[in-house]
Scaffold this active site. Structure first.
Site, mmCIF file in Angstrom:
data_model
loop_
_atom_site.group_PDB
_atom_site.id
_atom_site.type_symbol
_atom_site.label_atom_id
_atom_site.label_comp_id
_atom_site.label_asym_id
_atom_site.label_seq_id
_atom_site.Cartn_x
_atom_site.Cartn_y
_atom_site.Cartn_z
ATOM 1 C CG ASP A 134 -2.290 0.586 0.959
ATOM 2 O OD1 ASP A 134 -2.381 1.450 0.090
ATOM 3 O OD2 ASP A 134 -3.248 0.225 1.670
ATOM 4 C CG ASP A 191 -9.589 2.142 -1.041
ATOM 5 O OD1 ASP A 191 -8.558 2.424 -1.694
ATOM 6 O OD2 ASP A 191 -9.549 1.761 0.135
#
Ligand code: GAL
Length: 402
Positions: A134, A191
């Site tokens: 990430d 997202d």
């Protein structure tokens, strides 16, 4: 990397699996991971191709050990990651973990910037097959390419094949450098949330928003076997009760409908996207399972040419998209509107190789087959998508002249 296996060979087709984040968010435990591994086997998802079990954020203890090594949270993962990897491997599945190219993960846990070598060795020792990496935490002034290359180099140096999933949200155009830093997949969007459309002040992108974003990006050339653009994990089957929906500040009032779930899955397959299921597998409905294991749709996603589908025609209600396949093309007819609508297309405006004068059409949802001289049409439910696999009937002639 194990002896002689080139990076691109680690993911010849878009990787498929299950990831804990959308289902469990930060409340994930090793019991959830074991249950997901068991359920992948029992539901037939593993046999349909979903092979990775990935633990997302929140698996680590708050502090590293004295050598900077990551530790599993002793409360939620008391057996440790090597034991969990064994459990997953014993079911003929592969095991994935998560870290971040910064000081901390998005939920504030210890991450890997500056400790890439040590962490890559740990992953290899534990038997990890997949790393989702990430973009949260302090970047210490370093740009994305340098931070992601550091982990790519560290993974290449260990004696284990570990698929490298770059989760940089598309901020620094990772489709341009993801493959060069050793990645097999790179996130291209923010997202995805379990909603059709989000407002500007909400967290994340709805399913229709992600499709719009990918259309705008116009990056199909970046994708080929071995390296995949990733529009984020699947929300198929999810709604207000799923872990990520409760965790993030998005107003989600109802589950995705059957039509929305089908359109979501159809587009991810048409894009040739990695397919990471994100619903709670211990509580999955037959309808959702049928969508996720649809063999015609999966064959479109996993087609050996590895191309990304592209829009052919878009208007506020009707969209036509297509993806060239090794023996023809997939054509999607999307009704974005709120009423049942007839959507028409002709092979000439799509990626179908058009040297033939007759085509066979297979309906990806019903399995029905028929022939056409070129017209394609369907009455499509609101927010639904018809998916046709279209094959020129004299394909050898078609392929030699196209
Ligand atoms: C986000 C990422 C999500 C999930 C989450 C965990 O940055 O895009 O997919 O991993 O972090 O905190």
């Amino acid at each position: 990397m194990a002896d002689g296996v080139p990076n691109s060979a680690l993911a010849p087709a878009p990787p498929m699996g299950w990831n804990s984040w959308n289902a469990h968010s930060c409340a994930v435990t090793e019991t959830d991971i074991r249950a997901a591994a068991d359920a992948l086997v029992e539901t037939g998802l593993r046999d349909a191709g979903y092979e990775y079990v990935v633990v997302d954020d929140c698996w680590m203890a708050e502090e590293t050990d004295d050598d900077g090594r990551l530790r599993a949270d002793p409360e939620t993962f008391p057996s440790g990651m090597a034991a969990l990897a064994d459990y997953v491997h014993d079911r003929a599945l592969k095991f994935g973990l998560y870290s971040s190219a910064g000081s901390h993960t998005c939920q504030g846990y210890q991450a890997s910037l500056g400790r890439e070598r040590v962490h890559a060795e740990q992953l290899a020792d534990w038997g990890v097959d997949f790393l989702k990496y990430d973009n949260c935490g302090d970047h210490r002034g370093r740009d994305a390419v340098s931070r992601y290359a550091a982990m790519g180099d560290a993974l290449a140096a260990v004696d284990r094949d570990i698929v490298y999933s770059i989760c940089e949200w598309g901020e620094s155009d990772p489709w341009e450098w993801g493959r060069n830093v050793g990645g097999q997949l790179w996130r291209v969007t923010d997202d995805a949330v379990a909603k059709w459309h989000t407002d500007r002040d909400e967290f994340g992108l709805g399913i229709a928003d992600i499709v719009d974003r990918v259309a705008e990006l116009d990056i199909p050339a970046a994708q080929a076997p071995g390296g995949w653009s990733d529009p984020d994990m699947l929300q198929v089957g999810n709604g207000p009760e799923s872990g990520q929906s409760r965790h993030e500040p998005t107003d989600i009032r109802r589950p995705l409908t059957a039509a929305e779930n089908r359109t979501h899955f159809a587009f991810w397959c048409l894009l040739g996207a990695p397919l990471f299921v994100g619903t709670d597998l211990t509580d999955i409905s037959r309808t959702v399972l049928d969508i996720l294991t649809n063999e015609h749709l999966l064959a479109i996603d996993q087609d050996p040419l590895g191309l990304q589908g592209t829009p052919d025609r878009r208007d506020p209600t009707r969209e036509v998209w297509s993806k060239r396949l090794h023996d023809g093309a997939a054509v999607a007819l999307w009704n974005r509107g709120e009423d049942p609508t007839d959507v028409h297309a002709h092979v000439d405006e799509t990626s179908v190789p058009t040297a033939g004068d007759r085509y066979s059409v297979l309906d990806g949802w019903t399995g029905e087959q028929w022939e056409t001289l070129g017209e394609l049409s369907a009455t499509v439910e609101p927010r639904g998508t018809a998916v046709f696999r279209v094959t020129p009937l004299d394909y050898s002639a078609a392929s030699s002249t196209s």
